[in-house]
Design a protein around this motif. Structure first.
Motif: not given
Lengths: 102, 263
Positions: A63, A1, A14, A7-12, A3-5, A69
């Motif tokens: 936020m 398995m 510091p 995905h396309a999620h953008h990390i902002v 890295e499950p996280n 999306t």
């Protein structure tokens, strides 16, 4: 398995958050300073404009709407739009009534 | 032949169930444990959760929006009373609380980042700081409320019009604003200002108390590593809630404390 996280999620990062923090702190100082000035008609407009600018920064960056999306963007926009209808139509009704008859 | 159809459907359904039961172990090994089976991917699940959170926040926007609209209408009607009422608020405490809440929003945003990048200690620290700043906000709010109780500015049987009929009786406020005395009927409408003040800041405080409660739960869970193993939805959605409460305060501060200072 893998890295499950991942995905396309953008990390902002510091860096962005620190920049927004300072922008919010400065604009708070600015709005309090502006409230001490004698600007008559403009006092409430400036206070609400700065509050709206601060709220926009919070929504877009803290936020994360800027990086979200299209569905989320549309949802947020629809909410603000509905709120503006509520407030502008209600106020225009009350303001345009014959004075003294309420 | 209707009987036949039903039977064949039932048989097909049973066959499907048996199939998925056989493959259950393989299927579970294929995806992270937090992925629900009705979603195609973890990304779709995260998007759906975020969408739902925003829908909830929209109902909150309309809830607070109603209060803001009521405030603006009454301010328009009883303008002198609302100005005089606003002058009784302490701008220093209001500003301090705005700074406290902005800092708590920042620590919350950093907490979300820590969860996303799997920093357990950082997450616990950020959530704890947010928790403490939230309590600071409520503490300062308590000081302000106590001031209002002492001045008899809480609407109800003990409400006093003295500060509005005779502003000079309250030298601290008078030396700053030099308010003129209000006529009795307008002075009575200051009670509406304070009703809305307590309703709006009170509802905001209720949201803070709920948030602080959830934060305590999250700190407890985060120490066990709950949000730093890839599944960050809960932290992200709570972050949205906390920032929303911050935005409500940004507007409350402008409307209740700032816009009437010079009138």
């Amino acid at each position: 398995m893998s890295e499950p996280n991942e995905h396309a999620h953008h990390i902002v990062g510091p860096g962005v958050y620190v920049a927004i923090l300072f922008a919010l702190l400065i604009s708070t100082a600015l709005t309090v300073w502006a409230s001490f000035l004698e600007l008559g008609f403009w006092n409430p407009i400036i206070a609400l404009a700065i509050a709206t600018a601060k709220a926009t920064l919070v929504v877009l960056f803290f936020m994360g709407v800027k990086y979200s999306t299209k569905l989320t963007k549309l949802t947020v926009f629809a909410g603000i739009f509905t709120f503006l209808i509520l407030i502008s139509m209600t106020l225009s009704d009350y303001i345009s009534r014959a004075w003294g008859s309420w | 032949m209707p009987d036949n159809t039903v039977t064949s459907k039932g048989a097909l359904g049973a066959a499907k169930n048996a199939d998925s039961a056989d493959n259950a172990d393989i299927l579970h090994a294929d995806h992270p444990p937090y992925l629900r089976h009705h979603f195609n991917s973890a990304e779709q699940q995260a998007d759906a959760a975020s969408f739902a959170m925003w829908l909830f926040l929209l109902t909150e926007v309309m809830f607070f929006g109603g209060l803001f609209t009521a405030y603006l209408i009454y301010r328009n009607w009883y303008y002198p009373a609302f100005v005089a009422g606003s002058h009784q608020l302490n701008v220093v405490w209001g500003t301090t609380n705005t700074f406290v809440l902005i800092f708590s929003s920042f620590t919350m945003a950093m907490g979300v980042w820590c969860a996303e990048t799997r920093r357990r200690k950082g997450l616990v620290l950020c959530l704890t700081l947010t928790f403490i700043l939230g309590l600071c906000f409520l503490g300062i709010k308590t000081i302000e409320y106590r001031e209002k109780v002492e001045m008899h500015h809480v609407p109800g049987f003990h409400y006093s019009l003295q500060s509005f009929l005779d502003p000079a009786s309250n030298p601290e406020v008078f030396k700053e604003y030099h308010d003129k005395p209000l006529a009795l009927d307008m002075a009575r409408h200051t009670e509406i200002y304070f009703s809305l003040y307590f309703l709006m800041t009170g509802m905001h405080a209720v949201h803070m108390i709920i948030g602080i409660g959830i934060l305590a739960f999250m700190i407890f869970r985060a120490r066990a590593g709950a949000y730093t193993a890839g599944h960050v939805t809960f932290v992200e959605n709570f972050g949205l809630y906390w920032h929303f409460v911050d935005i409500v305060w940004i507007y409350l501060f402008a409307l209740l404390y700032l816009i009437s200072r010079h009138q």
